[in-house]
Design an enzyme around this catalytic site. Sequence first.
Site, short mmCIF file in Angstrom:
data_model
loop_
_atom_site.label_atom_id
_atom_site.label_comp_id
_atom_site.label_asym_id
_atom_site.label_seq_id
_atom_site.Cartn_x
_atom_site.Cartn_y
_atom_site.Cartn_z
N HIS A 1 -12.09 9.72 -32.00
CA HIS A 1 -11.15 8.89 -32.75
C HIS A 1 -11.79 8.32 -34.00
O HIS A 1 -11.23 8.39 -35.10
CB HIS A 1 -10.64 7.74 -31.88
N HIS B 1 -11.07 8.60 -38.62
CA HIS B 1 -11.26 7.65 -39.72
C HIS B 1 -12.11 8.17 -40.87
O HIS B 1 -11.81 7.88 -42.04
CB HIS B 1 -11.93 6.37 -39.19
N GLU C 1 -4.51 2.80 -39.11
CA GLU C 1 -4.39 3.44 -37.80
C GLU C 1 -3.15 4.32 -37.68
O GLU C 1 -3.22 5.44 -37.16
CB GLU C 1 -4.38 2.38 -36.68
N SER D 1 -5.84 11.73 -34.70
CA SER D 1 -6.71 12.02 -33.57
C SER D 1 -5.93 12.21 -32.27
O SER D 1 -6.51 12.37 -31.20
CB SER D 1 -7.74 10.90 -33.38
#
Length: 296
Positions: free
Chosen positions: A134, A139, A180, A199
């Site tokens: 993740h 990111h 996010e 993700s």
Amino acid sequence: MHDTAPTKHGLAAGDHRPDRPDWTIAQGWERYTAAEHGVWKTLFERQSRLLPGRACAEFVRGMAELPLSADQIPNFEELSEVLMQRTGWQVVAVPGLVPDDVFFEHLAHRRFPAGQFIRKPHELDYLEEPDVFHDVFGHVPMLMNPVMAEFIQAYGQGGLRAKQLGVLDQLARVYWYTVEFGLVLEGGAPRIYGAGIVSSSTETRFSVEDDSPNRIGFDLERVMRTRYRIDDFQESYFVLNHLDDLLALAQIDFAPYYQRVTGAAEHEPGDVLASDRMLTRGTGRYHARKRQGAPA
């Protein structure tokens, strides 16, 4: 469950507190097992097949320019070397979730704290705590973008102030609905840039293709007053016109917004307001069936 529960940064990582006050640890890349590299490979290949035509161009570009491949879990030092040259960021290893003030301090100094563990094979589709897949796959590619790099640093600086003012919940919603779970228009269609979506194999499809969620033009005050889901797909996604809109958010004075939203009515994740700029009004089918106890 909505964002009244502890947020993703707010808990210490289990009972283990690292010796360093900034909670960083050695990545220990050489200690990853073949099985752990295999989990990375499975996740990497699955997402890489899904993202073309769904992820935004800047995410795809970041992926291509970083030392990321399906073959092995990335080495944080190698990632940081490329990031530092491009945007001045680096990736630092942490054991899991870290306290808010530690998280914000890292971001404010262009250090992205990434969990150094990877999920187990039976956790491919859901994991409560962000792991290396993740954090790195989701990111780090966007940190190659100068606008996102500036925005996340500003968020770290703002988070330290928001915590002192007691308005962290409102600011956390901005991070949630952008970094996010954010979407951005490209060629007139919504594309993904949020790490929580890119993700996740299931939410990748759901966020841009399903008829259930709302897709609403991004409005800062609206976002600050809107709860989010931490236990399932989002009921609403907020869509930027352009990634450069994040630069304006990075430079904005949040104080007047805090004054207006403090004590104001809050919106549930699936609410649609008369003032919303709707790109897609969702059917709400998925979450309605879940609430009735039926398979989604």
